[in-house]
Enzyme design. Structure first.
Site, mmCIF file in Angstrom:
data_model
loop_
_atom_site.group_PDB
_atom_site.id
_atom_site.type_symbol
_atom_site.label_atom_id
_atom_site.label_comp_id
_atom_site.label_asym_id
_atom_site.label_seq_id
_atom_site.Cartn_x
_atom_site.Cartn_y
_atom_site.Cartn_z
ATOM 1 N N PHE A 25 0.862 -1.180 0.000
ATOM 2 C CA PHE A 25 0.000 0.000 0.000
ATOM 3 C C PHE A 25 0.899 1.230 0.000
ATOM 4 O O PHE A 25 1.596 1.515 0.979
ATOM 5 C CB PHE A 25 -0.934 0.060 1.203
ATOM 6 N N ASP B 90 9.606 2.941 1.649
ATOM 7 C CA ASP B 90 8.412 3.723 1.980
ATOM 8 C C ASP B 90 8.189 3.608 3.485
ATOM 9 O O ASP B 90 7.637 2.635 3.976
ATOM 10 C CB ASP B 90 7.205 3.189 1.206
ATOM 11 N N LYS C 220 2.916 11.384 6.746
ATOM 12 C CA LYS C 220 2.122 11.195 7.962
ATOM 13 C C LYS C 220 2.704 11.909 9.174
ATOM 14 O O LYS C 220 2.474 13.086 9.363
ATOM 15 C CB LYS C 220 1.895 9.708 8.206
#
Length: 401
Positions: free
Chosen positions: A141, A226, A255
């Site tokens: 994801f 990531d 984030k």
């Protein structure tokens, strides 16, 4: 109709149904606790998918944002501003890298990493134009843009959004043999999550990340990590890659970099990689804006103390010890994770992940399900041990029922 019901009905009527949130309407929040429009308090055990590592309303971050709001919030990159250089310098130092390319959202940062790898492949590695390939892992994801879903294996993320972007090869996560066999002279990068978050907090086999690092070095391929969810303290290290002594060629961050206050993301790498860009080739109006830089600088300063990494280690050990006791009792199949981050697979007979999440919500604990039978637990790193234990007790009560 209650205030909660009215708010949800209004949202359903006027917003696209691209999410299926739990039926709670949050009005205020502080630390690890949120309060809804009815005045009910809930323990946040999700932390905005790690965007809120430092808790809701963190005073240092709010003060940094307020101070910057009084000065300047946006110049665009048409002009310099006085927070930009320090942000790039401090973030590069935190990552042990040389250069930073700031963006806003995680998906934008992943898109930037993809573009960077391709440009590096053509400009530096000498891959023929239009032939660059990037290897990714199944069950990944990395976001929801058209290019990113093109290399997703999640049917819901992909369905009805084609045609898809070419140039990606998908191999099983954790399988070094498959990765080796997929590499060709046109491979420019391997893009991986050091821990797969959306897939259910999947930790790769020991030795996998060092093996990826060795393979990519051998074949002159960029290793892109990531760390949007796994990075910035969540796993007990600044970066999840550190648990296996691995340093990638490029970090993709987001984030928690904005502290849950503003969207901030970045690609961080060497001058040899990010130096391929020339003015006009890539950009973002809001990327690296003064407000974002001010908040992110405070995040970086907080991480430099090591306090939050230590909390994630200590509370994470306790979390996994307690969750481990649930395995084999007939309600929990498996527990995975690292630091203050866990995926809990529920036995089918005890309900779906959604049903368990709703029952926990009724007991004033907020988590979120993924892939049917899994719930994710990722509280803010500022949570107290007492609150963590209370939340775990609610989980035990739900599973007993």
């Amino acid at each position: 109709m209650s205030t909660t019901e009215h708010a949800i009905a209004s949202a359903d009527a006027h917003s696209a149904h691209n999410y299926h949130p739990l039926p709670v309407v949050v009005a205020t929040a502080e630390g690890a606790w949120m309060t809804d429009v009815e005045g009910r308090r809930y323990l946040d055990m999700l932390a905005g998918y790690s965007a809120l590592n430092f808790g809701h309303g963190n005073r240092r971050l709010i003060d940094a944002a307020k101070a910057q709001l009084e000065r300047v919030t946006l110049t665009s990159r048409a002009f310099h501003h006085d927070r930009f250089a320090e942000f790039c310098t401090r973030l590069a130092e935190l990552c042990g890298m040389e250069m930073v390319l700031p963006m806003n959202t995680g998906a934008e940062a992943v898109e930037t990493a993809v573009k960077t790898a391709r440009k590096w492949g053509y400009r530096v590695k000498g891959v023929p134009d239009g032939m660059a390939k990037i290897i990714v892992a199944s069950d990944n994801f990395h976001g929801r843009t058209t290019t990113i879903i093109s290399f997703s294996t999640d049917h819901e993320a992909r369905a009805d959004f084609g045609p898809y972007t070419p140039g990606f090869e998908i191999v099983p996560y954790g399988d070094l043999t498959a990765l080796r066999e997929a590499m060709t002279d046109n491979t420019v990068a391997v893009l991986l999550e050091p821990i797969q978050g959306e897939a259910g907090v999947l930790v790769p086999p020991a030795g996998y990340l060092p093996g990826v690092r060795e393979l990519t070095r051998e074949r002159n391929v960029l290793f892109i990590a990531d760390e949007i969810q796994s990075g910035l303290g969540r796993t007990g290290k600044t970066f999840a890659c550190e648990h296996e002594g691995v340093v990638p060629d490029m970090y993709v961050l987001g984030k928690a970099l904005g502290g849950g206050v503003v969207p901030v993301s970045a690609v961080v790498s060497s001058a040899a990689v990010l130096g391929v860009y020339r003015p006009g080739e890539h950009g973002s109006t809001f990327g690296g804006n003064p407000l974002a830089c001010a908040v992110a600088l405070e995040v970086i300063a907080m991480l430099r103390t090591g306090e939050f990494q230590q909390r994630a280690t200590e509370l994470g050990d306790h979390l996994h010890q307690e969750l481990g006791l649930l395995v084999g009792g007939g309600a929990v199949e498996t527990v995975r994770g690292r630091g203050l981050w866990a995926g809990v697979d529920i036995e089918p007979g005890h309900g779906t992940g959604r049903e368990i999440s709703e029952k926990l919500m009724d007991r004033r604990v907020l988590v979120k399900d993924t892939h049917g039978s899994t719930i994710r637990i990722a509280p803010p790193l500022v949570i107290s041990k007492e609150d963590l234990d209370w939340g775990l007790e609610q989980l035990r009560e739900v599973l007993r029922g």
